[in-house]
Write a protein that holds these residues in place. Sequence first.
Motif, PDB file in Angstrom:
ATOM      1  N   SER A  31      -9.143  46.744  14.103  1.00 55.90           N
ATOM      2  CA  SER A  31      -7.812  46.155  14.169  1.00 55.90           C
ATOM      3  C   SER A  31      -7.873  44.783  14.824  1.00 55.90           C
ATOM      4  N   THR A  32      -7.143  43.840  14.243  1.00 54.44           N
ATOM      5  CA  THR A  32      -7.025  42.512  14.846  1.00 54.44           C
ATOM      6  C   THR A  32      -5.673  42.329  15.541  1.00 54.44           C
ATOM      7  N   VAL A  33      -4.807  43.350  15.480  1.00 53.42           N
ATOM      8  CA  VAL A  33      -3.479  43.289  16.104  1.00 53.42           C
ATOM      9  C   VAL A  33      -3.630  43.465  17.608  1.00 53.42           C
ATOM     10  N   ARG A  34      -3.091  42.543  18.374  1.00 55.75           N
ATOM     11  CA  ARG A  34      -3.269  42.566  19.825  1.00 55.75           C
ATOM     12  C   ARG A  34      -1.989  43.029  20.513  1.00 55.75           C
ATOM     13  N   THR A  37       8.491  47.342  11.581  1.00 55.01           N
ATOM     14  CA  THR A  37       8.271  46.853  12.948  1.00 55.01           C
ATOM     15  C   THR A  37       8.896  47.748  14.004  1.00 55.01           C
ATOM     16  N   ASP A  38       9.769  48.674  13.610  1.00 51.86           N
ATOM     17  CA  ASP A  38      10.410  49.622  14.534  1.00 51.86           C
ATOM     18  C   ASP A  38       9.634  50.935  14.492  1.00 51.86           C
ATOM     19  N   VAL A  39       8.865  51.184  15.552  1.00 52.01           N
ATOM     20  CA  VAL A  39       7.975  52.349  15.577  1.00 52.01           C
ATOM     21  C   VAL A  39       8.764  53.658  15.501  1.00 52.01           C
ATOM     22  N   LEU A  40       9.851  53.766  16.252  1.00 58.44           N
ATOM     23  CA  LEU A  40      10.640  54.993  16.265  1.00 58.44           C
ATOM     24  C   LEU A  40      11.301  55.236  14.913  1.00 58.44           C
ATOM     25  N   ASP A  41      11.768  54.183  14.293  1.00 57.88           N
ATOM     26  CA  ASP A  41      12.370  54.316  12.969  1.00 57.88           C
ATOM     27  C   ASP A  41      11.334  54.777  11.951  1.00 57.88           C
ATOM     28  N   ALA A  42      10.112  54.264  12.074  1.00 54.35           N
ATOM     29  CA  ALA A  42       9.043  54.685  11.175  1.00 54.35           C
ATOM     30  C   ALA A  42       8.774  56.178  11.315  1.00 54.35           C
ATOM     31  N   GLU A  91       2.014  42.015  11.386  1.00 63.03           N
ATOM     32  CA  GLU A  91       1.248  42.950  12.212  1.00 63.03           C
ATOM     33  C   GLU A  91       1.567  44.394  11.837  1.00 63.03           C
ATOM     34  N   ALA A  92       2.847  44.695  11.611  1.00 66.04           N
ATOM     35  CA  ALA A  92       3.235  46.061  11.242  1.00 66.04           C
ATOM     36  C   ALA A  92       2.619  46.470   9.914  1.00 66.04           C
ATOM     37  N   SER A  93       2.441  45.506   9.018  1.00 63.24           N
ATOM     38  CA  SER A  93       1.843  45.831   7.714  1.00 63.24           C
ATOM     39  C   SER A  93       0.366  46.179   7.836  1.00 63.24           C
ATOM     40  N   GLU A  94      -0.265  45.780   8.940  1.00 60.89           N
ATOM     41  CA  GLU A  94      -1.684  46.066   9.147  1.00 60.89           C
ATOM     42  C   GLU A  94      -1.915  47.365   9.909  1.00 60.89           C
ATOM     43  N   ILE A  95      -0.837  48.021  10.345  1.00 62.81           N
ATOM     44  CA  ILE A  95      -0.951  49.285  11.077  1.00 62.81           C
ATOM     45  C   ILE A  95      -0.550  50.410  10.129  1.00 62.81           C
TER      46      ILE A  95
END
Length: 451
Positions: free
Chosen positions: A331-334, A440-445, A429-433
């Motif tokens: 991962s390159t997301v920091r 981009t909303d973790v809880l919504d995901a 960044e969210a597209s790479e996770i």
Amino acid sequence: MRRIPTDQNGKPVTPPAITPLLNSRVIDECRTEVVTQTRSYELITPLFGGGSEPGKADSDMVIRGSGIRGQLRFWWRACRGGGFNGDLGAMKKAEDRLWGARSKPGEPRPSKVQVCVKVTEVGNRLQPFEIKPRGVKKYRAESVRGSGIPPYAVFPLQPKEEDVRRYGIKTTIHPVLDNVKFDLVITFPERERAEVEAALWAWETFGGVGGRTRRGFGAIRLVAVDGKPVESPKARDIEVTIREDLRKHVIDGRWPDGVPHLSKHIRMVVSPNHSDAKKAWQHLVNELSRFRQQRNLNSDGSKRGRSRWPEPDEIRRLTGFRSLKHARELSTVRKFPRAAFGLPIMFHFKDEREGDPPTTMLEGGTEGYQRLASPLILRPLACEGGRASGLAVILEGTCVEHVPGGLVLKESVGEKKKHAVNSELTTKEASEIGPLRGNTDVLDAFLKLLK
């Protein structure tokens, strides 16, 4: 003996009537009709803790009135705190007038709401984990089959290998209580009925008793009010019923910053109905575990490969520790997106002895804000015929991006270095996770995963 006073004609003098100096609040309370209810409850999931010692059940006081009062205060704020236009001081004064506060000289502040708890069944003790040998002088903790407790929800009770070696097996296993029943006798002024009923409804729907209620422990079901049975709703009607009750009990308005609350349009998901409450609970917690711990496949096709989340590689970059088997960055997301589930978070690397980082801690960067309760509530709801549905709700008003001082990653070695970190994601960044699929909303995901 004292003589009776007389006037100049020798007739007895009648003393003037005494007018008590009562403040308006005392007079109003004396004139107010009082409501007393006996509400009977049963726990549909085991009780975690709830005693005087954190994380442990109390055999003498299984359910504490002080704990229920605290829950009712919280859910009163969650329902009614929007009526003060964001003024925290005004909300606190109203809360203290209803639920009580520490008295000051010349200013008694007793609660208008009295609660008394009577435990009718203390339940039975369940063992979440059992210890099994793993080689010479080594042990492992395994969840007890048949307990109905999802291991991911009860990981704080998992015995550690070093504790077993040092203290012995019995001292490291903490059981929980199942099938507890209790009566709550609650007394309040009739004019406060709407306020108290809002708090009771929210507590019964979203809360519970004991610890870890936001992960489903201590979920309650209202069985009867004053001896009259309360019927559970049909599974297909659960969400509609909750939405109607939100419109009834939740005030429109602006809550003070940082106050967790409900809204009439709260984000929630009701899972399909299950055969019983524990099955619904297991479904929710297992889905959370699957989401938070998603991993890549190993070369042999097994699913215990490296995490699909960015935190492990970022921790390796920040600390300078990295084992040879993890030399290649995935991962390159920091960022630290899983902070959205609450703080603190402990990151433990199983390959520490091979060069990976020692245990690190993610928490808030300002004293008093290191902890952030999870906005996500998972719990089962009892339905008609003994069945149950699973409920996932995201409370509003708390956001990890607004934690004072930001987030820090604390190293547990050397001088305990701290690194300022961030959790807020860009769309790229969210597209790479993998688990987020661009959200981009973790809880919504996570909620979308449940649908």
